[in-house]
Design a protein around this motif. Structure first.
Motif, PDB file in Angstrom:
ATOM      1  N   VAL A   1       3.076   9.734   5.413  1.00 25.28           N
ATOM      2  CA  VAL A   1       2.859   9.346   6.812  1.00 25.28           C
ATOM      3  C   VAL A   1       2.035   8.055   6.875  1.00 25.28           C
ATOM      4  O   VAL A   1       2.391   7.097   7.570  1.00 25.28           O
ATOM      5  N   ILE A   2       0.956   8.007   6.111  1.00 26.16           N
ATOM      6  CA  ILE A   2       0.090   6.821   6.139  1.00 26.16           C
ATOM      7  C   ILE A   2       0.826   5.592   5.616  1.00 26.16           C
ATOM      8  O   ILE A   2       0.824   4.529   6.246  1.00 26.16           O
ATOM      9  N   GLY A   3       1.492   5.740   4.463  1.00 25.59           N
ATOM     10  CA  GLY A   3       2.213   4.616   3.877  1.00 25.59           C
ATOM     11  C   GLY A   3       3.268   4.072   4.830  1.00 25.59           C
ATOM     12  O   GLY A   3       3.411   2.857   5.013  1.00 25.59           O
ATOM     13  N   SER A   4       4.001   4.986   5.479  1.00 28.88           N
ATOM     14  CA  SER A   4       5.067   4.561   6.380  1.00 28.88           C
ATOM     15  C   SER A   4       4.498   3.903   7.630  1.00 28.88           C
ATOM     16  O   SER A   4       5.062   2.927   8.137  1.00 28.88           O
ATOM     17  N   ALA A   5       3.379   4.434   8.131  1.00 25.64           N
ATOM     18  CA  ALA A   5       2.767   3.838   9.321  1.00 25.64           C
ATOM     19  C   ALA A   5       2.273   2.426   9.018  1.00 25.64           C
ATOM     20  O   ALA A   5       2.410   1.515   9.846  1.00 25.64           O
TER      21      ALA A   5
ATOM     22  N   PHE B   1      12.058   3.654  -3.218  1.00 25.56           N
ATOM     23  CA  PHE B   1      12.894   2.499  -2.893  1.00 25.56           C
ATOM     24  C   PHE B   1      13.230   2.408  -1.415  1.00 25.56           C
ATOM     25  O   PHE B   1      13.657   1.371  -0.937  1.00 25.56           O
ATOM     26  N   ALA B   2      13.068   3.508  -0.693  1.00 21.94           N
ATOM     27  CA  ALA B   2      13.369   3.481   0.736  1.00 21.94           C
ATOM     28  C   ALA B   2      12.247   2.819   1.540  1.00 21.94           C
ATOM     29  O   ALA B   2      12.376   2.648   2.741  1.00 21.94           O
ATOM     30  N   HIS B   3      11.160   2.456   0.862  1.00 18.71           N
ATOM     31  CA  HIS B   3      10.001   1.958   1.600  1.00 18.71           C
ATOM     32  C   HIS B   3      10.274   0.647   2.336  1.00 18.71           C
ATOM     33  O   HIS B   3       9.802   0.445   3.449  1.00 18.71           O
ATOM     34  N   SER B   4      11.064  -0.247   1.714  1.00 18.79           N
ATOM     35  CA  SER B   4      11.350  -1.524   2.386  1.00 18.79           C
ATOM     36  C   SER B   4      12.165  -1.268   3.650  1.00 18.79           C
ATOM     37  O   SER B   4      12.090  -2.041   4.614  1.00 18.79           O
ATOM     38  N   ASP B   5      12.925  -0.184   3.674  1.00 19.64           N
ATOM     39  CA  ASP B   5      13.709   0.138   4.868  1.00 19.64           C
ATOM     40  C   ASP B   5      12.839   0.728   5.969  1.00 19.64           C
ATOM     41  O   ASP B   5      13.127   0.555   7.149  1.00 19.64           O
ATOM     42  N   VAL B   6      11.775   1.421   5.567  1.00 20.31           N
ATOM     43  CA  VAL B   6      10.833   1.921   6.567  1.00 20.31           C
ATOM     44  C   VAL B   6      10.150   0.720   7.243  1.00 20.31           C
ATOM     45  O   VAL B   6       9.963   0.701   8.458  1.00 20.31           O
ATOM     46  N   PHE B   7       9.833  -0.277   6.445  1.00 22.66           N
ATOM     47  CA  PHE B   7       9.275  -1.528   6.983  1.00 22.66           C
ATOM     48  C   PHE B   7      10.256  -2.155   7.983  1.00 22.66           C
ATOM     49  O   PHE B   7       9.885  -2.517   9.107  1.00 22.66           O
ATOM     50  N   MET B   8      11.534  -2.240   7.575  1.00 23.74           N
ATOM     51  CA  MET B   8      12.572  -2.806   8.444  1.00 23.74           C
ATOM     52  C   MET B   8      12.638  -2.010   9.756  1.00 23.74           C
ATOM     53  O   MET B   8      12.661  -2.575  10.854  1.00 23.74           O
ATOM     54  N   LEU B   9      12.645  -0.668   9.627  1.00 26.21           N
ATOM     55  CA  LEU B   9      12.742   0.155  10.832  1.00 26.21           C
ATOM     56  C   LEU B   9      11.500  -0.001  11.702  1.00 26.21           C
ATOM     57  O   LEU B   9      11.596   0.056  12.932  1.00 26.21           O
TER      58      LEU B   9
ATOM     59  N   LEU C   1       0.831  -1.209   0.000  1.00 25.66           N
ATOM     60  CA  LEU C   1       0.000   0.000   0.000  1.00 25.66           C
ATOM     61  C   LEU C   1       0.863   1.255   0.000  1.00 25.66           C
ATOM     62  O   LEU C   1       0.555   2.243  -0.675  1.00 25.66           O
ATOM     63  N   GLY C   2       1.975   1.215   0.740  1.00 28.98           N
ATOM     64  CA  GLY C   2       2.875   2.381   0.775  1.00 28.98           C
ATOM     65  C   GLY C   2       3.501   2.649  -0.587  1.00 28.98           C
ATOM     66  O   GLY C   2       3.574   3.788  -1.033  1.00 28.98           O
ATOM     67  N   TYR C   3       3.948   1.573  -1.250  1.00 34.35           N
ATOM     68  CA  TYR C   3       4.515   1.748  -2.589  1.00 34.35           C
ATOM     69  C   TYR C   3       3.488   2.362  -3.528  1.00 34.35           C
ATOM     70  O   TYR C   3       3.737   3.292  -4.277  1.00 34.35           O
ATOM     71  N   THR C   4       2.289   1.780  -3.483  1.00 31.74           N
ATOM     72  CA  THR C   4       1.290   2.110  -4.482  1.00 31.74           C
ATOM     73  C   THR C   4       0.719   3.510  -4.253  1.00 31.74           C
ATOM     74  O   THR C   4       0.460   4.255  -5.197  1.00 31.74           O
ATOM     75  N   MET C   5       0.563   3.911  -2.986  1.00 34.52           N
ATOM     76  CA  MET C   5       0.017   5.247  -2.713  1.00 34.52           C
ATOM     77  C   MET C   5       0.993   6.335  -3.152  1.00 34.52           C
ATOM     78  O   MET C   5       0.604   7.334  -3.756  1.00 34.52           O
TER      79      MET C   5
END
Lengths: 237, 325
Positions: free
Chosen positions: B224-228, B37-45, B23-27
């Motif tokens: 904010v929403i995608g990262s949360a 590309f940093a989204h997978s790292d937000v998941f990791m964090l 959802l974060g990628y797509t939004m």
């Protein structure tokens, strides 16, 4: 003091000097039209007023407040709504959603609902298609939607960019009748048109723009009768 | 039959994690037309933040209050939301209007930065000043915040009374939280004025600003929403596996990549597509693992991607867009 005062407005797109010192006034309660051929700078003038392009110099004052440097979304809150060139309806949203987006800045729910009724009375075709995706509308219906959507912001000043573009003559007649109606109900209008005949017929005042400069301005009926305008824009003589 | 049920349940659980990340990628793609590309790292964090919260509050597997899972979940969602806001503000917003390749390269840079910040823990110079990062330098085990007895345990096949289907509290947590969040997002995007504005900005940001929509604000909210949501996936992932790889481990990127595949399979830019794509990827992976071979589980996911790209390149729920050249 006019509702909108544009003074010596210059706009550059990179090296291109698109507007070379435009000045114009829009008096409250009037329809003012800016006519000119393709590429003369009509749309650029509207974009500068709406805050989409930043002028390189000059001033734009609306109800006594300067608009230069104010962001586009804040200008809408100040009371200027635009129906953009090429209509710009949100094709991925329904007709109703498009209308709601037009009222995005407003918090008076009851007022929005009654305004929606009012614009749907103006454009009955839209009422039949409220739940339809707006991308499925015909060109004329999309134009109606773009104008209706701008009206829902309840603007003091409505900017219309080429409402007749690409429409059949009969639809153009309908649209212009509605533009006059909207004006009679108290909305001031700045109308950009290539169709000088229709625009001058509807407007109180007219400005003629050529390569980024105002070359003529007068009462619309005087312009419609002038030889220069008749030759260049009305295809007469 | 037992196998089928177990694979379905695992598939839905894993798939809903992929869906949350997708959802974060797509939004972000829907609004800014670039792959973050940093989204997978937000998941990791998100996973590591929830671990750090547990450490900070003294939650252990044996000793924690009943609401511990909720605290760790919401805490890590809030932290990643703030992180997403900051990343967009500092790294991406200054590049608004720049060629897309610039933003893409910046995203890769942000990704490497996030993966490596945790490694500063072992930096002697910083340690002398008492600066220690609480996470990320080596793998760790995560305290389980839920009971580990199965809620339900039953045999389907009377011939094999010892082959049990187990429904663990953690599976209920994963599926429950993921579906609740997805339902909330669905409501936000399709049922509120803000969601309508997001859809308008995603179609045409310039015209949206002419409607009085503050496009920058909508972009911030999207991040904010995608990262949360990614943080929620991180927390749930930690609870499910009870261990975390170190922050720069390739596994994180692989998981992010699979979630990205989920977004593409569903139709990138499409919120419902990301949810459907995530579940589909999870099911394909788990069924492949159960019936074919566990070792090839990555193969099933990426084969599905190839098949979808060959026959329906716009994704299952996506709309074909003609690229202007």
């Amino acid at each position: 003091m006019a509702l909108l005062e544009v003074r010596d407005l210059h706009v550059h797109y990179g090296a291109v000097h698109a507007l070379q010192g435009i000045s114009l006034d829009v008096e409250e309660g009037q329809i003012v039209t800016l006519i000119g051929s393709n590429g003369a700078g009509k749309s650029t003038t509207l974009r500068a007023i709406s805050g989409l392009v930043r002028p390189s110099s000059g001033s734009i004052k609306f109800a006594g407040r300067h608009l230069e440097g104010v962001k586009a979304h804040e200008i809408v809150r100040m009371g200027i709504a635009q129906s953009p060139e090429g209509r710009g309806v949100f094709a991925n949203l329904t007709v109703d959603d498009n209308l709601e987006i037009g009222a995005y800045t407003r918090t008076d729910r009851a007022g929005v609902l009654s305004d929606k009724e009012r614009v749907l009375d103006l454009f009955p075709r839209l009422r039949e298609r409220l739940r339809q995706l707006s991308g499925t509308l015909s060109g004329g219906e999309q134009q109606m939607l773009a104008i209706a959507r701008a009206l829902l912001a309840r603007p003091k000043l409505l900017l219309l960019d080429e409402p007749s573009l690409g429409l059949a003559p009969q639809i153009v007649q309908t649209i212009f009748a509605i533009i006059r109606d909207i004006n009679k109900q108290g909305t001031t209008i700045l109308l950009i048109e290539q169709n000088a005949h229709m625009a001058l017929g509807a407007a109180h005042m007219g400005y003629v723009i050529e390569v980024g400069q105002i070359v003529l301005h007068d009462e619309a009926r005087v312009l419609a009768a002038s030889d220069e305008v008749r030759k260049a824009y009305l295809g007469v003589g | 039959m037992t196998k089928l049920l177990q694979a379905s349940m695992d598939g839905v659980a894993v798939g809903s994690l992929y869906a949350l990340i997708a959802l974060g990628y797509t939004m972000v793609y829907g609004i800014l037309k670039f792959i973050n590309f940093a989204h997978s790292d937000v998941f990791m964090l998100g996973a590591w933040f929830s671990f750090a919260i547990c450490g900070f509050l003294g939650y252990t597997t044996a000793d924690h209050p009943v609401y511990a899972a909720l605290v760790a979940l919401i805490g890590s969602m809030a932290m990643c939301g703030a992180l997403g806001f900051t990343i967009e503000r500092l790294a991406y917003r200054p590049l608004r209007g720049a060629p897309r390749i610039n933003v893409l390269i910046t995203a890769i840079g942000v990704s490497l930065l996030l993966e490596n910040v945790g490694q500063l823990n072992s930096n002697k110079f910083l340690a002398e000043y008492g600066i220690k990062f609480p996470f990320g330098t080596r793998p760790t085990s995560v305290p389980l915040l839920l009971p580990d007895q199965p809620l339900l345990s039953f045999a389907l096949d009377s011939a094999h009374p010892n082959t049990l289907v187990n429904v663990l509290p953690v599976d209920v947590l994963v599926i429950g939280v993921a579906f609740t969040l997805m339902a909330l997002l669905q409501y936000l995007v399709f049922g509120t004025s803000l969601g309508r504005a997001m859809r308008a900005v995603s179609y045409d940001a310039k015209t949206a600003s002419l409607m009085g929509i503050d496009v920058d604000r909508v972009v911030s909210i999207t991040f904010v929403i995608g990262s949360a949501l990614a943080a929620a996936a991180g927390f749930l992932y930690g609870q499910k596996l009870q261990s975390l790889r170190q922050s720069a481990d390739g596994l994180w990127v692989l998981l992010g990549l699979k979630a990205f595949v989920a977004a593409v399979v569903g139709g990138v830019g499409n919120v419902r597509g990301a949810m459907a794509g995530g579940l589909m990827i999870g099911l394909v992976e788990q069924f492949g693992a159960a019936y074919l071979s566990t070792n090839l589980r990555d193969l099933y996911v990426f084969s599905l991607l190839i098949v979808v790209l060959l026959f329906k390149p716009e994704g299952l729920l996506g709309k074909a867009v003609v690229e202007k050249v």
